[in-house]
Write a protein that holds these residues in place. Structure first.
Motif, PDB file in Angstrom:
ATOM      1  N   GLY A  22      40.660  44.377  46.118  1.00 15.12           N
ATOM      2  CA  GLY A  22      41.008  44.976  44.830  1.00 15.12           C
ATOM      3  C   GLY A  22      41.199  46.482  44.945  1.00 15.12           C
ATOM      4  N   PHE A  25      44.394  47.141  46.967  1.00 19.87           N
ATOM      5  CA  PHE A  25      45.565  46.849  46.149  1.00 19.87           C
ATOM      6  C   PHE A  25      45.823  47.991  45.170  1.00 19.87           C
ATOM      7  CE2 PHE A  25      47.570  45.098  42.341  1.00 19.87           C
ATOM      8  CZ  PHE A  25      48.668  44.447  42.886  1.00 19.87           C
ATOM      9  N   TYR A  26      44.777  48.474  44.538  1.00 25.63           N
ATOM     10  CA  TYR A  26      44.929  49.562  43.577  1.00 25.63           C
ATOM     11  C   TYR A  26      45.503  50.803  44.249  1.00 25.63           C
ATOM     12  CZ  TYR A  26      43.929  53.370  40.414  1.00 25.63           C
ATOM     13  OH  TYR A  26      44.074  54.484  39.618  1.00 25.63           O
ATOM     14  N   LYS A  29      49.207  50.419  44.982  1.00 35.56           N
ATOM     15  CA  LYS A  29      50.139  50.317  43.862  1.00 35.56           C
ATOM     16  C   LYS A  29      50.133  51.520  42.916  1.00 35.56           C
ATOM     17  CE  LYS A  29      51.771  46.242  44.893  1.00 35.56           C
ATOM     18  NZ  LYS A  29      53.188  46.102  45.324  1.00 35.56           N
ATOM     19  N   PHE A 139      39.969  39.130  40.987  1.00 37.66           N
ATOM     20  CA  PHE A 139      40.978  39.958  41.653  1.00 37.66           C
ATOM     21  C   PHE A 139      42.356  39.691  41.075  1.00 37.66           C
ATOM     22  CE2 PHE A 139      44.340  40.106  44.875  1.00 37.66           C
ATOM     23  CZ  PHE A 139      44.353  41.466  45.149  1.00 37.66           C
ATOM     24  N   ALA A 143      44.760  42.459  39.449  1.00 35.01           N
ATOM     25  CA  ALA A 143      46.076  42.741  40.023  1.00 35.01           C
ATOM     26  C   ALA A 143      47.164  42.647  38.954  1.00 35.01           C
ATOM     27  CB  ALA A 143      46.370  41.765  41.168  1.00 35.01           C
ATOM     28  N   VAL A 146      46.905  45.802  36.811  1.00 34.45           N
ATOM     29  CA  VAL A 146      47.416  46.990  37.513  1.00 34.45           C
ATOM     30  C   VAL A 146      48.939  47.013  37.475  1.00 34.45           C
ATOM     31  CG1 VAL A 146      47.670  48.073  39.792  1.00 34.45           C
ATOM     32  CG2 VAL A 146      45.414  47.344  39.003  1.00 34.45           C
ATOM     33  N   GLY A 147      49.552  45.838  37.683  1.00 31.59           N
ATOM     34  CA  GLY A 147      51.006  45.755  37.627  1.00 31.59           C
ATOM     35  C   GLY A 147      51.549  46.127  36.266  1.00 31.59           C
ATOM     36  N   ILE A 154      54.909  43.187  40.771  1.00 27.03           N
ATOM     37  CA  ILE A 154      53.926  42.521  41.630  1.00 27.03           C
ATOM     38  C   ILE A 154      54.171  41.004  41.653  1.00 27.03           C
ATOM     39  CG2 ILE A 154      52.149  44.297  41.312  1.00 27.03           C
ATOM     40  CD1 ILE A 154      50.774  42.218  39.383  1.00 27.03           C
ATOM     41  N   THR A 157      52.811  39.384  44.676  1.00 25.78           N
ATOM     42  CA  THR A 157      51.352  39.266  44.648  1.00 25.78           C
ATOM     43  C   THR A 157      50.923  38.112  43.746  1.00 25.78           C
ATOM     44  OG1 THR A 157      51.086  41.644  45.004  1.00 25.78           O
ATOM     45  CG2 THR A 157      49.196  40.457  44.093  1.00 25.78           C
ATOM     46  N   MET A 161      48.866  35.014  45.089  1.00 26.76           N
ATOM     47  CA  MET A 161      47.538  34.732  44.557  1.00 26.76           C
ATOM     48  C   MET A 161      47.458  33.347  43.936  1.00 26.76           C
ATOM     49  SD  MET A 161      45.252  36.843  45.310  1.00 26.76           S
ATOM     50  CE  MET A 161      44.030  36.027  44.281  1.00 26.76           C
TER      51      MET A 161
END
Length: 202
Positions: A22, A25-26, A29, A139, A143, A146-147, A154, A157, A161
Motif C-alpha cells: 500500500g 503503491f501510494y 502513484k 489494499f 488503491a 488513491v486512483g 489504475i 491495478t 487485484m
C-alpha cells in the motif's frame, strides 16, 4: 501441482506484505513531490514494523507455545498476534505516518488498525475471518481511492487485484483454511473500514 501453486499463492500474498504494498503503491502513484530520502525512510520503517517485527514476534510466540503455525488456524491462537498487530498499527500512525505528514497513508493505517481490532473482536467471539482477505481487500479499496483521489488510471491495478483476490479466495478454500462465509467476512472487515474513512481524506 495445483496444490503447490495454491499454497504458493497463500504464501506470496501473505497479509504481512499488504501494508508495505500500500505504501509503495501510494508513492508510485502520487503526483505530490515527496523527497526520495523521506519515501525510503517511511518505507523502511513500515517494512520493519509490519514484516520483520511480526515475524520475530511470531517465533517468540511459537517458542512459548502460544501459536502453532504462521497461518493462525484457530481463533484462540489469533488473539495475541492480532493484539500485537493493533499495537504496531497504532505505533505507525503515531510515530511513522502522523496525519500532518502524509494524510492518505495515515488513514490507510487507521483502516488497518480498525480491521485488526474488528478481527480481534471476532476472534474473541470465536468467529474466524480470513486475514488474507482482510489484508488484500483493504489494499484493494485503498488503491481504488488513491486512483480516484489523484485522478490517475489504475485499471491495470484493479484488474490485477481482482485476479489476486480471486486467487487468494480459491487458495484458502482449496487448502481448507477457510469456509466461504469466513472469506466474505474477511473481505468485508478489510474493505469497509477503508471505505468509511474516505470521507476524511478523499
Amino acid at each position: 501441482m495445483t496444490n503447490h501453486i495454491l499454497k504458493a499463492i497463500s504464501f506470496i500474498f501473505h497479509p504481512l506484505i499488504m501494508p508495505v504494498l500500500g505504501v509503495m503503491f501510494y508513492f508510485h502513484k502520487t503526483p505530490r513531490f515527496i523527497p526520495d530520502p523521506l519515501q525510503n525512510a517511511k518505507l523502511f520503517s513500515v517494512s520493519i514494523l509490519t514484516i520483520i517485527l511480526p515475524i520475530l514476534l511470531f517465533y517468540m510466540l511459537k517458542t512459548i507455545n502460544k501459536v502453532d503455525t504462521i497461518y493462525l488456524k484457530t481463533t484462540k491462537e489469533r488473539i495475541i498476534p492480532l493484539l500485537l498487530n493493533c499495537v504496531i498499527a497504532l505505533l505507525i500512525v503515531k510515530r511513522v505516518l502522523p496525519p500532518d505528514e502524509i494524510i492518505e497513508l495515515y488513514y490507510f493505517f487507521i483502516g488497518i488498525l480498525f480491521s485488526s481490532l474488528s478481527c480481534l473482536i471476532l476472534a474473541m467471539l470465536k468467529v474466524k475471518a480470513s486475514i488474507h482477505m482482510i489484508a488484500a481487500s483493504g489494499f484493494f479499496m485503498f488503491a481504488l481511492a488513491v486512483g480516484i483521489h489523484f485522478k490517475v488510471n489504475i485499471n491495470g491495478t484493479i484488474a490485477l487485484m481482482a485476479i489476486i483476490l480471486g486467487a487468494i479466495a480459491t487458495s484458502r478454500l482449496h487448502l481448507k483454511a477457510h469456509t466461504f462465509p469466513e472469506l466474505i467476512i474477511g473481505f468485508a472487515v478489510g474493505f469497509i473500514p477503508q471505505l468509511l474513512l474516505l470521507q476524511f481524506w478523499l
